[in-house]
Design a protein around this motif. Structure first.
Motif, mmCIF file in Angstrom:
data_model
loop_
_atom_site.group_PDB
_atom_site.id
_atom_site.type_symbol
_atom_site.label_atom_id
_atom_site.label_comp_id
_atom_site.label_asym_id
_atom_site.label_seq_id
_atom_site.Cartn_x
_atom_site.Cartn_y
_atom_site.Cartn_z
ATOM 1 N N VAL A 10 16.917 57.873 -72.646
ATOM 2 C CA VAL A 10 16.272 59.177 -72.504
ATOM 3 C C VAL A 10 14.968 58.950 -71.745
ATOM 4 O O VAL A 10 14.083 58.215 -72.204
ATOM 5 C CB VAL A 10 16.001 59.832 -73.872
ATOM 6 N N ALA A 11 14.869 59.568 -70.588
ATOM 7 C CA ALA A 11 13.712 59.357 -69.719
ATOM 8 C C ALA A 11 12.749 60.536 -69.793
ATOM 9 O O ALA A 11 13.163 61.666 -70.043
ATOM 10 C CB ALA A 11 14.190 59.207 -68.276
ATOM 11 N N PRO A 12 11.475 60.244 -69.566
ATOM 12 C CA PRO A 12 10.543 61.361 -69.421
ATOM 13 C C PRO A 12 10.902 62.131 -68.146
ATOM 14 O O PRO A 12 11.625 61.625 -67.288
ATOM 15 C CB PRO A 12 9.178 60.682 -69.286
ATOM 16 N N THR A 13 10.381 63.318 -68.017
ATOM 17 C CA THR A 13 10.612 64.094 -66.794
ATOM 18 C C THR A 13 9.655 63.621 -65.709
ATOM 19 O O THR A 13 8.654 62.955 -65.989
ATOM 20 C CB THR A 13 10.378 65.596 -67.035
ATOM 21 N N ARG A 14 9.930 63.984 -64.491
ATOM 22 C CA ARG A 14 9.032 63.626 -63.392
ATOM 23 C C ARG A 14 7.663 64.282 -63.611
ATOM 24 O O ARG A 14 6.624 63.661 -63.351
ATOM 25 C CB ARG A 14 9.645 64.054 -62.045
ATOM 26 N N ASP A 15 7.655 65.512 -64.098
ATOM 27 C CA ASP A 15 6.381 66.184 -64.376
ATOM 28 C C ASP A 15 5.568 65.414 -65.415
ATOM 29 O O ASP A 15 4.347 65.294 -65.289
ATOM 30 C CB ASP A 15 6.603 67.623 -64.847
ATOM 31 N N GLU A 16 6.232 64.889 -66.444
ATOM 32 C CA GLU A 16 5.531 64.107 -67.460
ATOM 33 C C GLU A 16 4.948 62.820 -66.870
ATOM 34 O O GLU A 16 3.818 62.443 -67.177
ATOM 35 C CB GLU A 16 6.471 63.773 -68.627
ATOM 36 N N ILE A 17 5.723 62.151 -66.023
ATOM 37 C CA ILE A 17 5.242 60.928 -65.363
ATOM 38 C C ILE A 17 4.050 61.256 -64.465
ATOM 39 O O ILE A 17 3.022 60.572 -64.499
ATOM 40 C CB ILE A 17 6.366 60.268 -64.534
#
Length: 111
Positions: A10-17
């Motif tokens: 489960v990856a963070p979203t690009r916005d979160e990064i």
């Protein structure tokens, strides 16, 4: 050592990064990839002097949006970021020194 942690499914979203502050390394790969497994000890050793750098291991592959948003083509790919902006990247790193040099571009070594 963060290198011992498996790649997260489960990856963070690009916005979160992009919203993360400070030094961050996003490490794209898979748990079954031979290149990824070979690089893990090198990554772990390089991170020993950079406790202040956040290391996010993300499982990549077909249909994985985060990897596509960074145009990841080969594993492992390490994306070195500072305050949500990409500073540099390494694809299939081959030495501790190579990784440590890139870590130094986003954070001063220390405890």
């Amino acid at each position: 050592m963060s290198a011992d942690i498996p790649y997260a499914e489960v990856a963070p979203t690009r916005d979160e990064i992009d919203a993360m502050t400070g030094p961050v390394v996003v490490d794209f790969g898979t748990n079954w990839c031979g290149f990824c497994r070979a690089a893990q000890p090198l990554i772990g050793q390089a991170f020993d002097g950079y406790a202040g750098v956040r290391h996010i291991k993300v499982e990549d592959g077909q249909g994985r949006r985060l990897g596509r948003s960074f145009s990841v083509k080969l594993w492992p790919t390490l994306v070195f970021m500072r305050d949500g902006k990409e500073v540099s990247r390494l694809v299939r790193p081959g030495s501790v020194d190579e990784i440590a040099r890139q870590l130094a571009t986003i954070d001063a070594p220390g405890v």
